[in-house]
Design a protein around this motif. Structure first.
Motif, mmCIF file in Angstrom:
data_model
loop_
_atom_site.group_PDB
_atom_site.id
_atom_site.type_symbol
_atom_site.label_atom_id
_atom_site.label_comp_id
_atom_site.label_asym_id
_atom_site.label_seq_id
_atom_site.Cartn_x
_atom_site.Cartn_y
_atom_site.Cartn_z
ATOM 1 N N GLU A 138 31.664 27.277 40.144
ATOM 2 C CA GLU A 138 32.633 27.824 40.743
ATOM 3 C C GLU A 138 33.627 26.967 41.493
ATOM 4 O OE1 GLU A 138 33.178 30.833 40.925
ATOM 5 O OE2 GLU A 138 31.139 32.232 40.250
ATOM 6 N N GLU A 139 33.098 25.881 41.922
ATOM 7 C CA GLU A 139 33.776 24.775 42.523
ATOM 8 C C GLU A 139 34.752 24.235 41.529
ATOM 9 O OE1 GLU A 139 31.118 22.025 44.182
ATOM 10 O OE2 GLU A 139 30.967 22.970 45.898
ATOM 11 N N ALA A 140 34.522 24.060 40.143
ATOM 12 C CA ALA A 140 35.476 23.214 39.469
ATOM 13 C C ALA A 140 36.390 24.445 38.733
ATOM 14 C CB ALA A 140 34.434 22.840 38.095
ATOM 15 N N TYR A 141 36.140 25.625 38.824
ATOM 16 C CA TYR A 141 36.900 26.606 38.279
ATOM 17 C C TYR A 141 38.068 26.714 39.328
ATOM 18 C CZ TYR A 141 38.729 30.416 35.886
ATOM 19 O OH TYR A 141 39.528 31.502 35.114
ATOM 20 N N GLY A 142 37.335 26.831 40.676
ATOM 21 C CA GLY A 142 38.331 27.033 41.809
ATOM 22 C C GLY A 142 39.274 25.765 41.867
ATOM 23 N N GLU A 143 39.001 24.606 41.410
ATOM 24 C CA GLU A 143 39.970 23.340 41.686
ATOM 25 C C GLU A 143 41.200 23.563 40.484
ATOM 26 O OE1 GLU A 143 37.047 20.373 41.139
ATOM 27 O OE2 GLU A 143 36.344 20.370 43.091
ATOM 28 N N LEU A 144 40.647 23.944 39.375
ATOM 29 C CA LEU A 144 41.559 24.033 38.392
ATOM 30 C C LEU A 144 42.498 25.275 38.706
ATOM 31 C CD1 LEU A 144 38.923 23.812 35.613
ATOM 32 C CD2 LEU A 144 40.703 22.204 35.741
ATOM 33 N N GLN A 202 51.533 56.286 36.840
ATOM 34 C CA GLN A 202 51.296 57.367 36.171
ATOM 35 C C GLN A 202 50.120 58.124 37.187
ATOM 36 O OE1 GLN A 202 49.432 55.558 32.828
ATOM 37 N NE2 GLN A 202 51.416 55.595 31.634
ATOM 38 N N GLY A 203 49.821 57.628 38.372
ATOM 39 C CA GLY A 203 48.777 58.075 39.224
ATOM 40 C C GLY A 203 47.423 57.967 39.067
ATOM 41 N N ARG A 204 47.199 56.840 38.428
ATOM 42 C CA ARG A 204 45.587 56.402 38.097
ATOM 43 C C ARG A 204 45.515 55.187 39.094
ATOM 44 N NH1 ARG A 204 45.985 58.619 32.584
ATOM 45 N NH2 ARG A 204 47.841 58.325 31.781
ATOM 46 N N THR A 205 44.152 55.231 39.291
ATOM 47 C CA THR A 205 43.464 54.227 40.208
ATOM 48 C C THR A 205 43.108 53.108 39.365
ATOM 49 O OG1 THR A 205 42.921 55.908 41.709
ATOM 50 C CG2 THR A 205 41.745 53.678 41.947
ATOM 51 N N VAL A 206 43.590 51.760 39.745
ATOM 52 C CA VAL A 206 43.166 50.833 38.912
ATOM 53 C C VAL A 206 42.260 49.707 39.666
ATOM 54 C CG1 VAL A 206 44.062 48.685 37.647
ATOM 55 C CG2 VAL A 206 45.431 50.991 37.606
ATOM 56 N N VAL A 207 41.168 49.299 39.229
ATOM 57 C CA VAL A 207 40.083 48.306 39.764
ATOM 58 C C VAL A 207 40.102 46.997 38.691
ATOM 59 C CG1 VAL A 207 37.737 48.136 40.259
ATOM 60 C CG2 VAL A 207 38.934 50.419 40.611
ATOM 61 N N LEU A 208 40.156 45.915 39.417
ATOM 62 C CA LEU A 208 39.969 44.709 38.717
ATOM 63 C C LEU A 208 38.506 44.189 38.825
ATOM 64 C CD1 LEU A 208 43.230 42.899 39.382
ATOM 65 C CD2 LEU A 208 42.752 43.677 37.270
ATOM 66 N N THR A 209 37.898 43.822 37.862
ATOM 67 C CA THR A 209 36.399 43.163 37.798
ATOM 68 C C THR A 209 36.506 41.995 37.373
ATOM 69 O OG1 THR A 209 35.991 44.501 35.806
ATOM 70 C CG2 THR A 209 35.624 45.532 37.654
ATOM 71 N N THR A 210 35.403 41.182 37.486
ATOM 72 C CA THR A 210 35.152 39.820 36.910
ATOM 73 C C THR A 210 33.504 39.739 37.263
ATOM 74 O OG1 THR A 210 35.895 37.602 37.164
ATOM 75 C CG2 THR A 210 35.568 38.945 39.344
ATOM 76 N N GLY A 211 33.447 38.455 36.133
ATOM 77 C CA GLY A 211 31.989 37.997 36.429
ATOM 78 C C GLY A 211 31.969 36.788 37.093
ATOM 79 N N PHE A 212 32.924 36.449 37.675
ATOM 80 C CA PHE A 212 33.052 35.378 38.758
ATOM 81 C C PHE A 212 32.571 35.829 40.194
ATOM 82 C CE2 PHE A 212 36.679 33.966 36.236
ATOM 83 C CZ PHE A 212 36.145 32.937 35.439
ATOM 84 N N ALA A 213 32.034 34.611 40.728
ATOM 85 C CA ALA A 213 31.814 35.029 42.286
ATOM 86 C C ALA A 213 33.174 35.585 42.987
ATOM 87 C CB ALA A 213 31.006 33.868 42.953
ATOM 88 N N ARG A 214 32.881 36.151 44.110
ATOM 89 C CA ARG A 214 33.989 36.668 45.115
ATOM 90 C C ARG A 214 34.884 35.493 45.561
ATOM 91 N NH1 ARG A 214 37.348 40.434 45.656
ATOM 92 N NH2 ARG A 214 35.475 41.813 45.526
ATOM 93 N N THR A 215 34.445 34.404 45.741
ATOM 94 C CA THR A 215 35.528 33.276 46.225
ATOM 95 C C THR A 215 36.308 32.869 45.106
ATOM 96 O OG1 THR A 215 33.583 31.777 45.773
ATOM 97 C CG2 THR A 215 33.946 32.409 47.878
ATOM 98 N N THR A 216 35.788 32.807 44.163
ATOM 99 C CA THR A 216 36.613 32.562 42.741
ATOM 100 C C THR A 216 37.650 33.616 42.403
ATOM 101 O OG1 THR A 216 34.957 31.180 41.914
ATOM 102 C CG2 THR A 216 36.673 31.963 40.346
#
Length: 232
Positions: free
Chosen positions: A82-88, A110-124
């Motif tokens: 996470e630290e290395a990815y954050g630095e990049l 269009q009236g749709r609700t959109v949610v973004l998801t990830t496998g990373f930690a919240r900080t990243t």
């Protein structure tokens, strides 16, 4: 009594890296840096990188548990990653997939609700959103910790989006889109009516379809058109 339940796809759950965000192979670079920091043997690196590529989309801590075994070492590797990815990310090494922001804006129009998801930690995840200026782009963003700790291929983040937004009456009104087989599995397991694979990331059409894609798109830019057509 009139049935007021709609079948319109009003909840869209989108993956980030490889689907809406182009990171140019930063996952592999950050993993290599993390593995070095926790003392991985150089001879083991090629096999480890193969596993990382094969499990793109899975929760990163799950990947590290598989590779390093002991929980303490897995947690140390995850923190280093996470630290290395954050630095990049801070170095300006990410960008939106072409048309991704516009697609999200169109989906919302269009009236749709959109949610973004990830496998990373919240900080990243927050660092990526800040780097792109996407903090207010969608109604909700989720990482594995927000859904009880299990990431893909479990359906938990999709179901958390369903429960938290209250945007639809049933899971069949959800569309899930992602670039990996793990995204497809999580969509299928959640019961989503549309599970769309995109070809801008880790896995190819065969892999996406094998793991349950109902549609395969060139990119997320095609998703608003797909859903508009499905509503007719």
């Amino acid at each position: 009594m009139v049935n007021t339940v709609t079948t319109r796809t009003n909840l869209v759950v989108l993956d980030m890296a490889g689907t809406t965000v182009a990171d140019g192979g930063l996952v592999e670079q950050a993993f290599a840096a993390a593995a070095q920091r926790v003392g991985a043997e150089p001879d083991a690196m090629p096999g480890m990188l193969d596993y990382v590529r094969a499990t793109m989309g899975e929760s990163k801590i799950s990947v590290f548990r598989h590779l390093f075994g002991a929980e303490a070492k897995a947690q140390a590797a995850n923190t280093a990653f996470e630290e290395a990815y954050g630095e990049l990310v801070d170095g300006g090494r990410i960008a939106p997939i072409p048309g991704a922001r516009e697609a999200v804006e169109e989906l919302r129009a269009q009236g749709r609700t959109v949610v973004l998801t990830t496998g990373f930690a919240r900080t990243t995840q927050d660092a990526i959103l800040a780097a792109l200026g996407w903090q207010d782009l969608v109604e909700l963003t989720l990482c594995p910790a927000d859904a009880g700790g299990r990431g893909r291929p479990y359906p938990d983040m999709v179901l958390a989006a369903f429960l938290r937004t209250g945007a639809v009456d049933g899971v069949q009104q959800i569309a899930v889109a992602g670039d990996t087989s793990y995204d497809m599995l999580s969509g299928v397991r959640s019961g989503a009516g549309i599970v769309a694979g995109v070809l801008t990331g880790a896995h190819d059409k065969r892999q996406l379809e094998t793991h349950g894609a109902t549609h395969v798109l060139g990119s997320v830019a095609e998703l608003p058109g797909l859903l508009a057509g499905a509503d007719r």
